[in-house]
Design a protein around this motif. Structure first.
Motif, mmCIF file in Angstrom:
data_model
loop_
_atom_site.group_PDB
_atom_site.id
_atom_site.type_symbol
_atom_site.label_atom_id
_atom_site.label_comp_id
_atom_site.label_asym_id
_atom_site.label_seq_id
_atom_site.Cartn_x
_atom_site.Cartn_y
_atom_site.Cartn_z
ATOM 1 N N LEU A 177 5.683 4.368 9.740
ATOM 2 C CA LEU A 177 6.020 3.145 9.006
ATOM 3 C C LEU A 177 5.485 3.253 7.583
ATOM 4 N N PRO A 178 6.283 2.898 6.591
ATOM 5 C CA PRO A 178 5.769 2.924 5.216
ATOM 6 C C PRO A 178 4.720 1.843 5.032
ATOM 7 N N GLN A 179 3.760 2.098 4.172
ATOM 8 C CA GLN A 179 2.725 1.106 3.898
ATOM 9 C C GLN A 179 2.953 0.471 2.534
ATOM 10 N N CYS A 224 8.546 1.587 -5.668
ATOM 11 C CA CYS A 224 8.543 0.897 -4.376
ATOM 12 C C CYS A 224 9.943 0.907 -3.761
ATOM 13 N N GLU A 225 10.958 0.690 -4.589
ATOM 14 C CA GLU A 225 12.332 0.724 -4.095
ATOM 15 C C GLU A 225 12.718 2.138 -3.668
ATOM 16 N N VAL A 272 13.758 6.093 0.693
ATOM 17 C CA VAL A 272 13.389 7.345 1.359
ATOM 18 C C VAL A 272 12.923 7.064 2.786
ATOM 19 N N ALA A 273 12.102 6.028 2.957
ATOM 20 C CA ALA A 273 11.590 5.687 4.288
ATOM 21 C C ALA A 273 12.729 5.340 5.245
ATOM 22 N N ASP A 274 13.705 4.563 4.765
ATOM 23 C CA ASP A 274 14.837 4.183 5.615
ATOM 24 C C ASP A 274 15.601 5.412 6.101
ATOM 25 N N PRO A 321 -0.311 -1.738 -3.772
ATOM 26 C CA PRO A 321 -0.692 -3.002 -4.434
ATOM 27 C C PRO A 321 0.446 -3.669 -5.202
ATOM 28 N N ASP A 322 1.404 -2.878 -5.678
ATOM 29 C CA ASP A 322 2.502 -3.450 -6.450
ATOM 30 C C ASP A 322 3.770 -3.652 -5.626
ATOM 31 N N CYS A 323 3.682 -3.469 -4.342
ATOM 32 C CA CYS A 323 4.883 -3.453 -3.515
ATOM 33 C C CYS A 323 5.547 -4.836 -3.426
ATOM 34 N N LEU A 324 6.838 -4.823 -3.631
ATOM 35 C CA LEU A 324 7.629 -6.038 -3.456
ATOM 36 C C LEU A 324 8.792 -5.783 -2.503
ATOM 37 N N HIS A 325 9.057 -4.529 -2.206
ATOM 38 C CA HIS A 325 10.284 -4.198 -1.503
ATOM 39 C C HIS A 325 10.074 -3.519 -0.158
ATOM 40 N N ILE A 326 8.806 -3.172 0.185
ATOM 41 C CA ILE A 326 8.577 -2.518 1.464
ATOM 42 C C ILE A 326 8.310 -3.565 2.538
#
Length: 310
Positions: free
Chosen positions: A299-301, A281-282, A287-289, A304-309
């Protein structure tokens, strides 16, 4: 005047082999009596290590290893960080892990003691007996996360103590080992490079799980090079450093290639196996930034485990 106890030559030979450590059973079998053993201890010629275990000389690391093996009984062996220290890939630990047969008795263990006993029959080698390089690495990897797995395998393989194939063979013999899947992926990455398991995990857990553009794999950005993941439209490269050896000369080559690509308008991001395996996720957020800074309007989506997006 009390006669000086004579230690039988057979027992002296055993003691030399065991770094000066003997058990009461060995002493009795060699011909000493209980009274003789007590006299050796009382006069200071022998030093008490644990119940029924004695050092005939100094007490140091080797003596404590042998004491643990003798306490565990026949078939016992040193494992864990103590075995790793014997192999030269870990500092000396405070606790000595001992694997001992299920029928063994640990009643002679001193309390508190430097030993931690685990019941089980394990193959051993060396003097004092300890787990093989492969079994030691797997035991340690089973007790840690991706960063630790990478580190232990890297120390053993990078130190020329073993090979990924030999560790994989040992892994196949331990079907119930914890972290088995992660260990196998790490070994496959080290063996095959980022074109295999690491790239597949990056595509699944970083790009697809977070709705990022799909980069082109193994694309040549400059003459004589092939980059792992290239986002051509956004002038961005993700290099997946799965192999051992991205230090020293390899690190210099990577930096030189990155600077060359920067002159061509490409910024390079570098991620290791533990980054992609433990922090996808990090990685996706980073990469998205960069992609958005360089023209991506998506936009990144959240996975289920995402904590940082965001």
């Amino acid at each position: 005047m009390k006669a000086r106890t004579v230690v039988p030559a057979q027992l002296m030979s055993i003691a030399r082999f065991q770094s000066g450590v003997v058990s009461r059973g060995q002493a009795l079998e060699a011909g000493l009596t209980h009274t003789g053993i007590r006299g050796l201890v009382e006069t200071g010629r022998w030093k008490h290590l644990a119940r029924g275990i004695y050092s005939t000389g100094e007490i140091g690391w080797e003596q404590l290893l042998w004491a643990g093996v003798l306490i565990g009984g026949p078939g016992s062996t040193v494992g864990g960080l103590a075995a790793a220290h014997q192999l030269g890939i870990s500092p000396q630990p405070e606790t000595i892990d001992i694997w001992a047969p299920r029928a063994a008795s640990y009643r002679r263990r001193a309390a508190p003691s430097p030993w931690d006993f685990h019941r089980g029959i394990r193959a051993s080698r060396g003097n004092p007996p300890h787990l093989s390089v492969e079994e030691t690495v797997l035991d340690l990897c089973a007790a840690c996360g991706p960063d630790g797995i990478t580190s232990w395998i890297g120390k053993a393989v990078g130190g020329w103590l073993t090979t990924p194939d030999r560790i994989l063979a040992a892994l196949d013999r331990t079907p119930n080992l914890r972290n088995r899947k992660l260990i196998r992926e790490c070994l496959e990455v080290i063996s095959d490079g980022s074109n295999s398991a690491l790239e597949a995990r990056y595509r699944r857990d970083v790009e697809q799980a977070h709705g990022l553009p799909t980069g082109r794999r193994q694309k040549s950005v400059s003459s004589g090079t092939a980059s792992d993941v290239v986002y051509q439209e956004y002038g961005t490269i993700s290099e997946l450093d799965g192999k051992l050896g991205h230090r020293g000369d390899g690190e210099v080559r990577d930096a030189w290639r990155d600077s060359k690509h920067l002159l061509l308008g490409f910024v390079t991001l570098r991620f290791g196996w533990s980054d992609v395996a433990q922090r996808p996720c990090e990685v996706a957020a980073r990469v998205a930034d960069v992609l958005r800074m360089r023209g991506w309007d998506g936009l990144p989506q959240r996975c289920p485990d995402c904590l940082h997006i965001a």
